[in-house]
Design a protein around this motif. Sequence first.
Motif, PDB file in Angstrom:
ATOM      1  N   THR A  63       4.859  -1.643 -10.995  1.00  8.53           N
ATOM      2  CA  THR A  63       3.411  -1.525 -11.084  1.00  8.53           C
ATOM      3  C   THR A  63       2.935  -0.586  -9.983  1.00  8.53           C
ATOM      4  OG1 THR A  63       3.175  -3.746 -11.979  1.00  8.53           O
ATOM      5  CG2 THR A  63       1.240  -2.803 -10.913  1.00  8.53           C
ATOM      6  N   CYS A  64       1.884   0.175 -10.263  1.00  7.77           N
ATOM      7  CA  CYS A  64       1.369   1.134  -9.276  1.00  7.77           C
ATOM      8  C   CYS A  64      -0.061   0.793  -8.882  1.00  7.77           C
ATOM      9  CB  CYS A  64       1.428   2.549  -9.845  1.00  7.77           C
ATOM     10  SG  CYS A  64       0.745   3.820  -8.759  1.00  7.77           S
ATOM     11  N   ALA A  65      -0.293   0.697  -7.579  1.00  9.98           N
ATOM     12  CA  ALA A  65      -1.638   0.671  -7.012  1.00  9.98           C
ATOM     13  C   ALA A  65      -1.824   1.957  -6.230  1.00  9.98           C
ATOM     14  CB  ALA A  65      -1.821  -0.535  -6.096  1.00  9.98           C
ATOM     15  N   PHE A  66      -3.062   2.406  -6.102  1.00  4.79           N
ATOM     16  CA  PHE A  66      -3.343   3.654  -5.383  1.00  4.79           C
ATOM     17  C   PHE A  66      -4.311   3.370  -4.255  1.00  4.79           C
ATOM     18  CE2 PHE A  66      -5.278   8.041  -5.110  1.00  4.79           C
ATOM     19  CZ  PHE A  66      -4.116   8.674  -4.685  1.00  4.79           C
ATOM     20  N   SER A  67      -3.941   3.775  -3.044  1.00  9.53           N
ATOM     21  CA  SER A  67      -4.765   3.554  -1.857  1.00  9.53           C
ATOM     22  C   SER A  67      -5.521   4.820  -1.506  1.00  9.53           C
ATOM     23  CB  SER A  67      -3.883   3.134  -0.681  1.00  9.53           C
ATOM     24  OG  SER A  67      -4.640   3.035   0.508  1.00  9.53           O
ATOM     25  N   ALA A  68      -6.857   4.743  -1.496  1.00 13.52           N
ATOM     26  CA  ALA A  68      -7.700   5.901  -1.207  1.00 13.52           C
ATOM     27  C   ALA A  68      -7.606   6.281   0.266  1.00 13.52           C
ATOM     28  CB  ALA A  68      -9.148   5.599  -1.574  1.00 13.52           C
ATOM     29  N   ALA A  69      -7.623   7.585   0.520  1.00 11.41           N
ATOM     30  CA  ALA A  69      -7.520   8.076   1.893  1.00 11.41           C
ATOM     31  C   ALA A  69      -8.826   7.942   2.656  1.00 11.41           C
ATOM     32  CB  ALA A  69      -7.066   9.534   1.889  1.00 11.41           C
ATOM     33  N   ALA A  96      -2.095   4.378 -12.170  1.00 12.93           N
ATOM     34  CA  ALA A  96      -2.354   3.227 -11.306  1.00 12.93           C
ATOM     35  C   ALA A  96      -3.122   2.138 -12.043  1.00 12.93           C
ATOM     36  CB  ALA A  96      -3.136   3.667 -10.067  1.00 12.93           C
ATOM     37  N   GLN A  97      -2.836   0.901 -11.681  1.00 14.85           N
ATOM     38  CA  GLN A  97      -3.514  -0.243 -12.285  1.00 14.85           C
ATOM     39  C   GLN A  97      -4.815  -0.577 -11.572  1.00 14.85           C
ATOM     40  OE1 GLN A  97      -2.110  -1.791 -15.199  1.00 14.85           O
ATOM     41  NE2 GLN A  97      -1.100   0.194 -14.939  1.00 14.85           N
ATOM     42  N   TRP A  98      -4.930  -0.184 -10.315  1.00  7.88           N
ATOM     43  CA  TRP A  98      -6.170  -0.370  -9.563  1.00  7.88           C
ATOM     44  C   TRP A  98      -6.158   0.553  -8.352  1.00  7.88           C
ATOM     45  CZ3 TRP A  98      -2.421  -4.275  -9.731  1.00  7.88           C
ATOM     46  CH2 TRP A  98      -1.766  -4.551  -8.530  1.00  7.88           C
ATOM     47  N   ILE A  99      -7.348   0.712  -7.762  1.00  3.68           N
ATOM     48  CA  ILE A  99      -7.526   1.516  -6.556  1.00  3.68           C
ATOM     49  C   ILE A  99      -7.961   0.591  -5.423  1.00  3.68           C
ATOM     50  CG2 ILE A  99      -8.962   3.276  -5.445  1.00  3.68           C
ATOM     51  CD1 ILE A  99      -9.200   4.632  -8.136  1.00  3.68           C
ATOM     52  N   LYS A 100      -7.325   0.756  -4.264  1.00 10.03           N
ATOM     53  CA  LYS A 100      -7.760   0.083  -3.039  1.00 10.03           C
ATOM     54  C   LYS A 100      -8.505   1.105  -2.196  1.00 10.03           C
ATOM     55  CE  LYS A 100      -5.323   0.049   0.614  1.00 10.03           C
ATOM     56  NZ  LYS A 100      -6.284   0.567   1.639  1.00 10.03           N
ATOM     57  N   VAL A 101      -9.700   0.751  -1.747  1.00  8.85           N
ATOM     58  CA  VAL A 101     -10.488   1.681  -0.933  1.00  8.85           C
ATOM     59  C   VAL A 101     -11.249   0.904   0.138  1.00  8.85           C
ATOM     60  CG1 VAL A 101     -12.402   1.605  -2.597  1.00  8.85           C
ATOM     61  CG2 VAL A 101     -12.232   3.523  -0.997  1.00  8.85           C
ATOM     62  N   GLY A 102     -11.237   1.420   1.360  1.00  7.02           N
ATOM     63  CA  GLY A 102     -11.998   0.793   2.428  1.00  7.02           C
ATOM     64  C   GLY A 102     -13.495   0.909   2.190  1.00  7.02           C
ATOM     65  N   LEU A 103     -14.237  -0.069   2.659  1.00  7.39           N
ATOM     66  CA  LEU A 103     -15.690  -0.033   2.474  1.00  7.39           C
ATOM     67  C   LEU A 103     -16.333   1.065   3.298  1.00  7.39           C
ATOM     68  CD1 LEU A 103     -18.315  -1.202   1.341  1.00  7.39           C
ATOM     69  CD2 LEU A 103     -18.319  -2.848   3.238  1.00  7.39           C
ATOM     70  N   LEU A 130     -10.997  -1.953  -5.871  1.00 13.53           N
ATOM     71  CA  LEU A 130     -10.902  -3.137  -5.030  1.00 13.53           C
ATOM     72  C   LEU A 130     -11.194  -2.746  -3.587  1.00 13.53           C
ATOM     73  CD1 LEU A 130      -7.703  -4.748  -6.615  1.00 13.53           C
ATOM     74  CD2 LEU A 130     -10.106  -4.905  -7.337  1.00 13.53           C
ATOM     75  N   ILE A 131     -12.357  -3.176  -3.102  1.00 17.26           N
ATOM     76  CA  ILE A 131     -12.874  -2.738  -1.805  1.00 17.26           C
ATOM     77  C   ILE A 131     -12.258  -3.580  -0.686  1.00 17.26           C
ATOM     78  CG2 ILE A 131     -14.935  -2.310  -0.450  1.00 17.26           C
ATOM     79  CD1 ILE A 131     -16.528  -2.241  -3.061  1.00 17.26           C
ATOM     80  N   GLU A 132     -11.688  -2.883   0.299  1.00 22.49           N
ATOM     81  CA  GLU A 132     -10.950  -3.539   1.378  1.00 22.49           C
ATOM     82  C   GLU A 132     -11.818  -3.753   2.620  1.00 22.49           C
ATOM     83  OE1 GLU A 132      -6.704  -2.796   3.673  1.00 22.49           O
ATOM     84  OE2 GLU A 132      -8.019  -1.089   3.298  1.00 22.49           O
ATOM     85  N   ASN A 133     -11.596  -4.891   3.279  1.00 20.76           N
ATOM     86  CA  ASN A 133     -12.135  -5.078   4.621  1.00 20.76           C
ATOM     87  C   ASN A 133     -11.324  -4.191   5.565  1.00 20.76           C
ATOM     88  OD1 ASN A 133      -9.872  -6.869   4.080  1.00 20.76           O
ATOM     89  ND2 ASN A 133     -10.259  -7.849   6.055  1.00 20.76           N
ATOM     90  N   ASP A 134     -11.905  -3.076   5.947  1.00 17.68           N
ATOM     91  CA  ASP A 134     -11.159  -2.074   6.696  1.00 17.68           C
ATOM     92  C   ASP A 134     -11.302  -2.282   8.200  1.00 17.68           C
ATOM     93  OD1 ASP A 134     -13.681  -0.950   7.391  1.00 17.68           O
ATOM     94  OD2 ASP A 134     -13.660   0.338   5.624  1.00 17.68           O
ATOM     95  N   GLN A 135     -10.986  -1.251   8.970  1.00 15.69           N
ATOM     96  CA  GLN A 135     -10.989  -1.373  10.427  1.00 15.69           C
ATOM     97  C   GLN A 135     -12.226  -0.747  11.073  1.00 15.69           C
ATOM     98  OE1 GLN A 135      -7.189   0.096  11.843  1.00 15.69           O
ATOM     99  NE2 GLN A 135      -6.043  -1.341  10.567  1.00 15.69           N
ATOM    100  N   THR A 136     -13.325  -0.657  10.300  1.00 13.14           N
ATOM    101  CA  THR A 136     -14.592  -0.182  10.853  1.00 13.14           C
ATOM    102  C   THR A 136     -15.516  -1.371  11.114  1.00 13.14           C
ATOM    103  OG1 THR A 136     -15.632   0.125   8.681  1.00 13.14           O
ATOM    104  CG2 THR A 136     -14.381   1.980   9.578  1.00 13.14           C
ATOM    105  N   ALA A 137     -16.529  -1.147  11.935  1.00 17.65           N
ATOM    106  CA  ALA A 137     -17.420  -2.249  12.334  1.00 17.65           C
ATOM    107  C   ALA A 137     -18.119  -2.879  11.139  1.00 17.65           C
ATOM    108  CB  ALA A 137     -18.450  -1.732  13.334  1.00 17.65           C
TER     109      ALA A 137
END
Length: 250
Positions: A63-69, A96-103, A130-137
């Motif tokens: 399965t493929c997921a794609f992580s946005a830069a 890809a089956q879904w995209i992961k992207v930081g907010l 799928l929106i990720e809890n990223d490393q920004t404030a």
Amino acid sequence: MGPVMICTSAFGADRVKRLGQAGVLEHIKAAGAQGVEIREELLSEHDLPLEQLRSAIEQASLTCAFSAATPLFDEQSRLKADDMDQTLERARALGAQWIKVGLGQLCAECIDDGAAALKARFGDQALPILIENDQTACGGDPLIHAALHRALEMPMIGTTLDLGNGYWTDHDLSQAASRLGSRVRYVHCKAVTHTDGRPGACPPNEAARSHWAALWHHFPAGVPRAIEFPLDHDDIDATARHVDSLKALA
């Protein structure tokens, strides 16, 4: 028991750029994982054309997921729509089956505007985002994520919960799991160690695995989970043990 994915970045950016992301698929498959997360920021000439990389993923039966830069929102809380359009195009090319992207930097006062911009641009989007809890404030704040999803009410936009990113933003993992758990569609798994006061990703020890297991009831059954901590490309057996450990999470 949900599928285990492995992020190509787990093998180190230098190695992945040198080999191409297809160069780690054999290891991922041999270790018993069911999927791969392709990282947009690690795409190189070795990965092109993307249809060739897609074929390699399919041949490995992964399965493929794609992580946005880049994240969804910039420092002024504006939707980075053009970047996202490019990411969507690449994800489709890869199958890809879904995209992961930081907010990104969506401030609390801009949530309604941000939700409106997402609806207008991606309201008919068929590929899950799928929106990720990223490393920004802002992007690491579970309260902002929860409020955004309430404003969105879009089933094709869900949550990626990263189990380690809260150490970069001083947000509590237990609070994030309880507030966002029902919307979680993908879990990024990494423990965190501190060197000279700075956090860094590491494999989980028994205490971390126990903590994760105690939180897992918040998530939908069978949620995919991904290894995002460092792996040794020359030690498939060690990777297989990590895969089995993540499979054991309910």
